[in-house]
Design a protein around this motif. Structure first.
Motif, PDB file in Angstrom:
ATOM      1  N   ARG A 171      76.642 108.099  -3.787  1.00  0.00           N
ATOM      2  CA  ARG A 171      78.044 107.864  -4.091  1.00  0.00           C
ATOM      3  C   ARG A 171      78.649 108.893  -5.045  1.00  0.00           C
ATOM      4  O   ARG A 171      79.846 109.167  -4.983  1.00  0.00           O
ATOM      5  CB  ARG A 171      78.215 106.455  -4.677  1.00  0.00           C
ATOM      6  CG  ARG A 171      78.147 105.355  -3.609  1.00  0.00           C
ATOM      7  CD  ARG A 171      79.276 105.479  -2.618  1.00  0.00           C
ATOM      8  NE  ARG A 171      79.209 104.508  -1.538  1.00  0.00           N
ATOM      9  CZ  ARG A 171      78.657 104.741  -0.352  1.00  0.00           C
ATOM     10  NH1 ARG A 171      78.082 105.903  -0.114  1.00  0.00           N
ATOM     11  NH2 ARG A 171      78.666 103.815   0.593  1.00  0.00           N
ATOM     12  N   GLN A 172      77.854 109.478  -5.913  1.00  0.00           N
ATOM     13  CA  GLN A 172      78.407 110.482  -6.826  1.00  0.00           C
ATOM     14  C   GLN A 172      78.893 111.717  -6.072  1.00  0.00           C
ATOM     15  O   GLN A 172      79.644 112.518  -6.621  1.00  0.00           O
ATOM     16  CB  GLN A 172      77.352 110.896  -7.861  1.00  0.00           C
ATOM     17  CG  GLN A 172      77.056 109.825  -8.890  1.00  0.00           C
ATOM     18  CD  GLN A 172      76.089 110.284  -9.965  1.00  0.00           C
ATOM     19  OE1 GLN A 172      75.452 111.330  -9.848  1.00  0.00           O
ATOM     20  NE2 GLN A 172      75.953 109.490 -11.017  1.00  0.00           N
ATOM     21  N   CYS A 173      78.505 111.849  -4.823  1.00  0.00           N
ATOM     22  CA  CYS A 173      78.946 112.991  -4.026  1.00  0.00           C
ATOM     23  C   CYS A 173      80.415 112.899  -3.640  1.00  0.00           C
ATOM     24  O   CYS A 173      81.030 113.899  -3.259  1.00  0.00           O
ATOM     25  CB  CYS A 173      78.087 113.127  -2.765  1.00  0.00           C
ATOM     26  SG  CYS A 173      78.136 111.686  -1.685  1.00  0.00           S
ATOM     27  N   THR A 214      81.002 105.454 -10.392  1.00  0.00           N
ATOM     28  CA  THR A 214      79.661 105.911  -9.999  1.00  0.00           C
ATOM     29  C   THR A 214      78.885 106.488 -11.173  1.00  0.00           C
ATOM     30  O   THR A 214      77.775 107.011 -10.986  1.00  0.00           O
ATOM     31  CB  THR A 214      79.755 106.988  -8.899  1.00  0.00           C
ATOM     32  OG1 THR A 214      80.474 108.124  -9.410  1.00  0.00           O
ATOM     33  CG2 THR A 214      80.453 106.450  -7.658  1.00  0.00           C
ATOM     34  N   ALA A 215      79.458 106.404 -12.382  1.00  0.00           N
ATOM     35  CA  ALA A 215      78.815 106.931 -13.594  1.00  0.00           C
ATOM     36  C   ALA A 215      78.476 108.414 -13.453  1.00  0.00           C
ATOM     37  O   ALA A 215      77.428 108.874 -13.912  1.00  0.00           O
ATOM     38  CB  ALA A 215      77.575 106.129 -13.952  1.00  0.00           C
ATOM     39  N   THR A 216      79.382 109.158 -12.807  1.00  0.00           N
ATOM     40  CA  THR A 216      79.189 110.601 -12.683  1.00  0.00           C
ATOM     41  C   THR A 216      79.368 111.255 -14.053  1.00  0.00           C
ATOM     42  O   THR A 216      80.376 111.015 -14.722  1.00  0.00           O
ATOM     43  CB  THR A 216      80.213 111.189 -11.694  1.00  0.00           C
ATOM     44  OG1 THR A 216      80.003 110.614 -10.406  1.00  0.00           O
ATOM     45  CG2 THR A 216      80.077 112.700 -11.599  1.00  0.00           C
ATOM     46  N   ASP A 250      87.577 103.350   4.300  1.00  0.00           N
ATOM     47  CA  ASP A 250      86.982 104.674   4.110  1.00  0.00           C
ATOM     48  C   ASP A 250      85.555 104.526   3.598  1.00  0.00           C
ATOM     49  O   ASP A 250      85.297 103.738   2.677  1.00  0.00           O
ATOM     50  CB  ASP A 250      87.820 105.496   3.130  1.00  0.00           C
ATOM     51  CG  ASP A 250      89.193 105.825   3.700  1.00  0.00           C
ATOM     52  OD1 ASP A 250      89.239 106.373   4.814  1.00  0.00           O
ATOM     53  OD2 ASP A 250      90.202 105.508   3.044  1.00  0.00           O
ATOM     54  N   PRO A 251      84.612 105.273   4.173  1.00  0.00           N
ATOM     55  CA  PRO A 251      83.184 105.099   3.856  1.00  0.00           C
ATOM     56  C   PRO A 251      82.843 105.191   2.379  1.00  0.00           C
ATOM     57  O   PRO A 251      82.018 104.430   1.877  1.00  0.00           O
ATOM     58  CB  PRO A 251      82.512 106.218   4.653  1.00  0.00           C
ATOM     59  CG  PRO A 251      83.453 106.535   5.758  1.00  0.00           C
ATOM     60  CD  PRO A 251      84.822 106.319   5.189  1.00  0.00           C
ATOM     61  N   GLY A 252      83.474 106.124   1.677  1.00  0.00           N
ATOM     62  CA  GLY A 252      83.116 106.327   0.283  1.00  0.00           C
ATOM     63  C   GLY A 252      83.379 105.125  -0.600  1.00  0.00           C
ATOM     64  O   GLY A 252      82.648 104.872  -1.564  1.00  0.00           O
ATOM     65  N   LEU A 253      84.419 104.368  -0.287  1.00  0.00           N
ATOM     66  CA  LEU A 253      84.817 103.251  -1.143  1.00  0.00           C
ATOM     67  C   LEU A 253      84.075 101.965  -0.819  1.00  0.00           C
ATOM     68  O   LEU A 253      84.173 100.989  -1.576  1.00  0.00           O
ATOM     69  CB  LEU A 253      86.324 103.012  -1.025  1.00  0.00           C
ATOM     70  CG  LEU A 253      87.217 104.102  -1.622  1.00  0.00           C
ATOM     71  CD1 LEU A 253      88.670 103.823  -1.308  1.00  0.00           C
ATOM     72  CD2 LEU A 253      87.011 104.207  -3.126  1.00  0.00           C
ATOM     73  N   ASN A 254      83.345 101.950   0.261  1.00  0.00           N
ATOM     74  CA  ASN A 254      82.658 100.730   0.677  1.00  0.00           C
ATOM     75  C   ASN A 254      81.349 100.588  -0.081  1.00  0.00           C
ATOM     76  O   ASN A 254      80.258 100.685   0.468  1.00  0.00           O
ATOM     77  CB  ASN A 254      82.408 100.770   2.183  1.00  0.00           C
ATOM     78  CG  ASN A 254      81.946  99.432   2.724  1.00  0.00           C
ATOM     79  OD1 ASN A 254      81.974  98.426   2.009  1.00  0.00           O
ATOM     80  ND2 ASN A 254      81.492  99.413   3.946  1.00  0.00           N
ATOM     81  N   THR A 255      81.477 100.363  -1.390  1.00  0.00           N
ATOM     82  CA  THR A 255      80.294 100.290  -2.238  1.00  0.00           C
ATOM     83  C   THR A 255      80.557  99.391  -3.435  1.00  0.00           C
ATOM     84  O   THR A 255      81.710  99.035  -3.723  1.00  0.00           O
ATOM     85  CB  THR A 255      79.891 101.701  -2.714  1.00  0.00           C
ATOM     86  OG1 THR A 255      78.601 101.647  -3.314  1.00  0.00           O
ATOM     87  CG2 THR A 255      80.889 102.263  -3.713  1.00  0.00           C
TER      88      THR A 255
END
Length: 308
Positions: free
Chosen positions: A34-36, A44-46, A232-237
């Motif tokens: 997810r940090q990507c 994501t604690a980036t 959107d795939p990135g937010l599905n977390t």
């Protein structure tokens, strides 16, 4: 040589990795699914630019949240970064806890078929008609191992795993070498960070509280204002799902925070279950060891390793 520093979420990987990178003249590759993604930094604690202290980091904030990413894409990127780092005489330091990303950092995944667009369309139509839980239930039947290691009902991963199963008749997890026996490359050291379970959970709860203090809801609002959504795939977390539900007035603020903490703790538990099957990990208990001691121990192991 290469070093891999793994562990569950919130265990303390980032702080120790930065200290290690300074001592080793290393550059850090984030082993995180997810940090990507761009814009998703607090949730994501980036590590911020200031926290990175000038140490080069890779796989951070490079992919649009609307773009599907997967472990094979990560592996290809990581191989290129690693080659570049080694070519400059630096040490690649892999840091993270996304289980399949960690595994392919140790050993390449077997050849997984490319996505079949007809299957994807069929599965997405089923989601529209039946809901994602129907697909998740099917995945538990055909590939329980993979279903259990996901961070909740992750639409992208469920669709991908079922697509591979539809193409090959094999569970998606079967394309990954046996977890218990994967060989560690001769040029890699693998260290794991752990804490007492309750202390880890307390750290997770504090991290969620700190996210809101740092402006997590403003971050999510900004992402939604850019036109992104849970589709959107990135937010599905974990984290973003609960925050978006709150901002859409579907749950209370109290329920949002409670769900985030619960789902993050469950994710950490799944991470630990996955990693404990590997007997090659050199575990460091951060409840019993100060960061300085942990850093010095890893440096000593690195020195002994290079002398062999």
């Amino acid at each position: 040589m290469r070093i891999l520093l793994l562990g569950p979420t919130a265990v303390g990987k980032t702080t120790l990795s930065l200290e290690l990178a300074q001592e080793l003249d290393a550059e850090i590759i984030s082993v995180d699914s997810r940090q990507c993604y761009k814009y998703m930094n607090i949730g994501t604690a980036t590590p911020t630019e200031g926290e990175r202290g000038g140490i080069p980091h890779y796989n951070l904030s490079i992919i649009d949240p609307a773009t599907k990413d997967n472990v094979m894409n990560y592996y290809e990127r990581a191989q290129q970064w690693e080659h570049d780092i080694l070519s400059r005489g630096k040490t690649p330091l892999y840091v993270g806890g996304s289980t399949l990303h960690v595994q392919c950092s140790i050993q390449p995944l077997d050849d997984v078929p490319e996505a079949n667009e007809e299957n994807i369309a069929e599965l997405e139509a089923r989601i529209e008609n039946e809901g994602i839980k129907s697909l998740y239930d099917q995945l538990q039947e055909v590939d329980r191992e993979y279903a259990q290691q996901m961070d909740g009902m992750n639409t992208q991963r469920i669709v991908r795993a079922l697509d591979v199963w539809m193409q090959t008749g094999r569970p998606f997890s079967s394309f990954h070498s046996d977890d218990d026996t994967i060989p560690v490359p001769d040029d890699m050291l693998v260290f794991g960070l752990k804490r007492d379970r309750q202390k880890l959970y307390d750290r997770i709860n504090r991290r969620v509280d700190q996210m809101f203090e740092q402006g997590f809801l403003d971050e999510v609002r900004s992402i939604l204002d850019m036109g992104y959504s849970l589709d959107d795939p990135g937010l599905n977390t974990v984290g973003y799902k609960e925050a978006i539900r709150y901002l859409h007035d579907e749950i209370s603020r109290e329920q949002m925070i409670k769900d985030m903490k619960t789902q993050t703790r469950r994710y950490a538990k799944r991470q630990l279950s996955w990693f404990r099957r590997w007997d090659f990990i050199d575990w460091i208990d951060l409840d019993q060891t100060e960061n300085t001691q942990a850093r010095n121990y890893i440096l000593q192991q690195q020195i002994q390793f290079t002398r062999q």
